[in-house]
Design a protein around this motif. Structure first.
Motif, PDB file in Angstrom:
ATOM      1  N   GLY A  73       0.818  -1.185   0.000  1.00 38.32           N
ATOM      2  CA  GLY A  73       0.000   0.000   0.000  1.00 38.32           C
ATOM      3  C   GLY A  73       0.860   1.247   0.000  1.00 38.32           C
ATOM      4  O   GLY A  73       2.095   1.169   0.011  1.00 38.32           O
ATOM      5  N   GLN A  74       0.204   2.391   0.024  1.00 35.32           N
ATOM      6  CA  GLN A  74       0.923   3.659  -0.053  1.00 35.32           C
ATOM      7  C   GLN A  74       1.403   4.139   1.311  1.00 35.32           C
ATOM      8  O   GLN A  74       2.219   5.053   1.381  1.00 35.32           O
ATOM      9  CB  GLN A  74       0.025   4.734  -0.688  1.00 35.32           C
ATOM     10  CG  GLN A  74      -0.963   5.408   0.248  1.00 35.32           C
ATOM     11  CD  GLN A  74      -2.108   4.502   0.665  1.00 35.32           C
ATOM     12  OE1 GLN A  74      -2.320   3.417   0.110  1.00 35.32           O
ATOM     13  NE2 GLN A  74      -2.889   4.978   1.638  1.00 35.32           N
ATOM     14  N   GLY A  75       0.895   3.537   2.370  1.00 37.92           N
ATOM     15  CA  GLY A  75       1.310   3.888   3.715  1.00 37.92           C
ATOM     16  C   GLY A  75       0.388   4.887   4.377  1.00 37.92           C
ATOM     17  O   GLY A  75      -0.281   5.687   3.712  1.00 37.92           O
ATOM     18  N   THR A  76       0.357   4.838   5.700  1.00 37.05           N
ATOM     19  CA  THR A  76      -0.421   5.801   6.485  1.00 37.05           C
ATOM     20  C   THR A  76       0.438   6.234   7.670  1.00 37.05           C
ATOM     21  O   THR A  76       1.080   5.407   8.320  1.00 37.05           O
ATOM     22  CB  THR A  76      -1.762   5.197   6.931  1.00 37.05           C
ATOM     23  OG1 THR A  76      -2.545   6.202   7.592  1.00 37.05           O
ATOM     24  CG2 THR A  76      -1.592   4.000   7.856  1.00 37.05           C
ATOM     25  N   GLN A  77       0.443   7.524   7.938  1.00 33.05           N
ATOM     26  CA  GLN A  77       1.310   8.074   8.983  1.00 33.05           C
ATOM     27  C   GLN A  77       0.684   7.887  10.355  1.00 33.05           C
ATOM     28  O   GLN A  77      -0.493   8.214  10.562  1.00 33.05           O
ATOM     29  CB  GLN A  77       1.555   9.558   8.735  1.00 33.05           C
ATOM     30  CG  GLN A  77       2.375  10.254   9.803  1.00 33.05           C
ATOM     31  CD  GLN A  77       3.842   9.837   9.796  1.00 33.05           C
ATOM     32  OE1 GLN A  77       4.473   9.792   8.750  1.00 33.05           O
ATOM     33  NE2 GLN A  77       4.377   9.535  10.987  1.00 33.05           N
ATOM     34  N   VAL A  78       1.478   7.394  11.267  1.00 32.81           N
ATOM     35  CA  VAL A  78       1.097   7.307  12.677  1.00 32.81           C
ATOM     36  C   VAL A  78       2.099   8.136  13.476  1.00 32.81           C
ATOM     37  O   VAL A  78       3.307   7.885  13.392  1.00 32.81           O
ATOM     38  CB  VAL A  78       1.089   5.853  13.177  1.00 32.81           C
ATOM     39  CG1 VAL A  78       0.885   5.804  14.689  1.00 32.81           C
ATOM     40  CG2 VAL A  78       0.000   5.059  12.470  1.00 32.81           C
ATOM     41  N   THR A  79       1.604   9.093  14.219  1.00 34.44           N
ATOM     42  CA  THR A  79       2.454   9.941  15.039  1.00 34.44           C
ATOM     43  C   THR A  79       1.967   9.880  16.474  1.00 34.44           C
ATOM     44  O   THR A  79       0.797  10.141  16.746  1.00 34.44           O
ATOM     45  CB  THR A  79       2.436  11.392  14.545  1.00 34.44           C
ATOM     46  OG1 THR A  79       2.844  11.440  13.177  1.00 34.44           O
ATOM     47  CG2 THR A  79       3.378  12.249  15.381  1.00 34.44           C
ATOM     48  N   VAL A  80       2.870   9.515  17.376  1.00 35.07           N
ATOM     49  CA  VAL A  80       2.538   9.389  18.788  1.00 35.07           C
ATOM     50  C   VAL A  80       3.310  10.466  19.546  1.00 35.07           C
ATOM     51  O   VAL A  80       4.549  10.471  19.546  1.00 35.07           O
ATOM     52  CB  VAL A  80       2.885   7.998  19.337  1.00 35.07           C
ATOM     53  CG1 VAL A  80       2.429   7.876  20.786  1.00 35.07           C
ATOM     54  CG2 VAL A  80       2.247   6.915  18.482  1.00 35.07           C
ATOM     55  N   SER A  81       2.584  11.355  20.174  1.00 39.38           N
ATOM     56  CA  SER A  81       3.229  12.447  20.917  1.00 39.38           C
ATOM     57  C   SER A  81       3.425  12.052  22.371  1.00 39.38           C
ATOM     58  O   SER A  81       2.635  11.292  22.939  1.00 39.38           O
ATOM     59  CB  SER A  81       2.376  13.704  20.830  1.00 39.38           C
ATOM     60  OG  SER A  81       1.122  13.496  21.438  1.00 39.38           O
ATOM     61  N   SER A  82       4.477  12.577  22.954  1.00 43.29           N
ATOM     62  CA  SER A  82       4.787  12.230  24.350  1.00 43.29           C
ATOM     63  C   SER A  82       4.118  13.190  25.319  1.00 43.29           C
ATOM     64  O   SER A  82       3.565  14.206  24.935  1.00 43.29           O
ATOM     65  CB  SER A  82       6.300  12.246  24.552  1.00 43.29           C
ATOM     66  OG  SER A  82       6.820  13.511  24.217  1.00 43.29           O
TER      67      SER A  82
END
Length: 124
Positions: free
Chosen positions: A115-124
């Motif tokens: 797939g094209q990918g999906t962004q996952v961002t986890v903030s602290s």
């Protein structure tokens, strides 16, 4: 040819949850193992989880065991990645991939479709 489209990524605080989906179209889903991989900036793409065609077998990289769950719905041609207790180090672009195989495989170089990918961002 198999087309894969991921969805469900986003920004979440540490300790939160997300569920990624990967919808497949094109050739029949039958006989394909499905994997999730991720790639953080400046790092190589790494294995996260894989599930067998039947859904009876699933494997995870050690860093996500007990926090992530891979599943699939063959009637919907969709595979999921439920991510709980997210950590900042889980931040990456997440990709699903498909490989026609009777056994599970964790090497990204062997997968035929991505797939094209999906962004996952986890903030602290």
């Amino acid at each position: 040819q198999v087309q894969l489209v991921e969805s469900g990524g986003g920004l979440v605080q540490a300790g939160g949850s997300l569920r990624l989906s990967c919808a497949a179209s094109g050739r029949t889903f039958s006989g394909y193992i499905m994997g999730w991989f991720r790639q953080a900036p400046g790092k190589e793409r790494e294995f996260v989880a894989v599930i067998s065609w039947s859904g009876g077998s699933a494997y995870y990289t050690d860093s996500v065991k007990g926090r992530f769950t891979i599943s699939r719905d063959n009637a919907k041609n969709t595979v999921y990645l439920r991510m709980d207790s997210l950590k900042p180090e889980d931040t990456a672009v997440y990709y699903c991939a498909a490989l026609r195989s009777a056994v599970v495989n964790t090497s990204p170089t062997t997968y035929a479709y991505w797939g094209q990918g999906t962004q996952v961002t986890v903030s602290s």
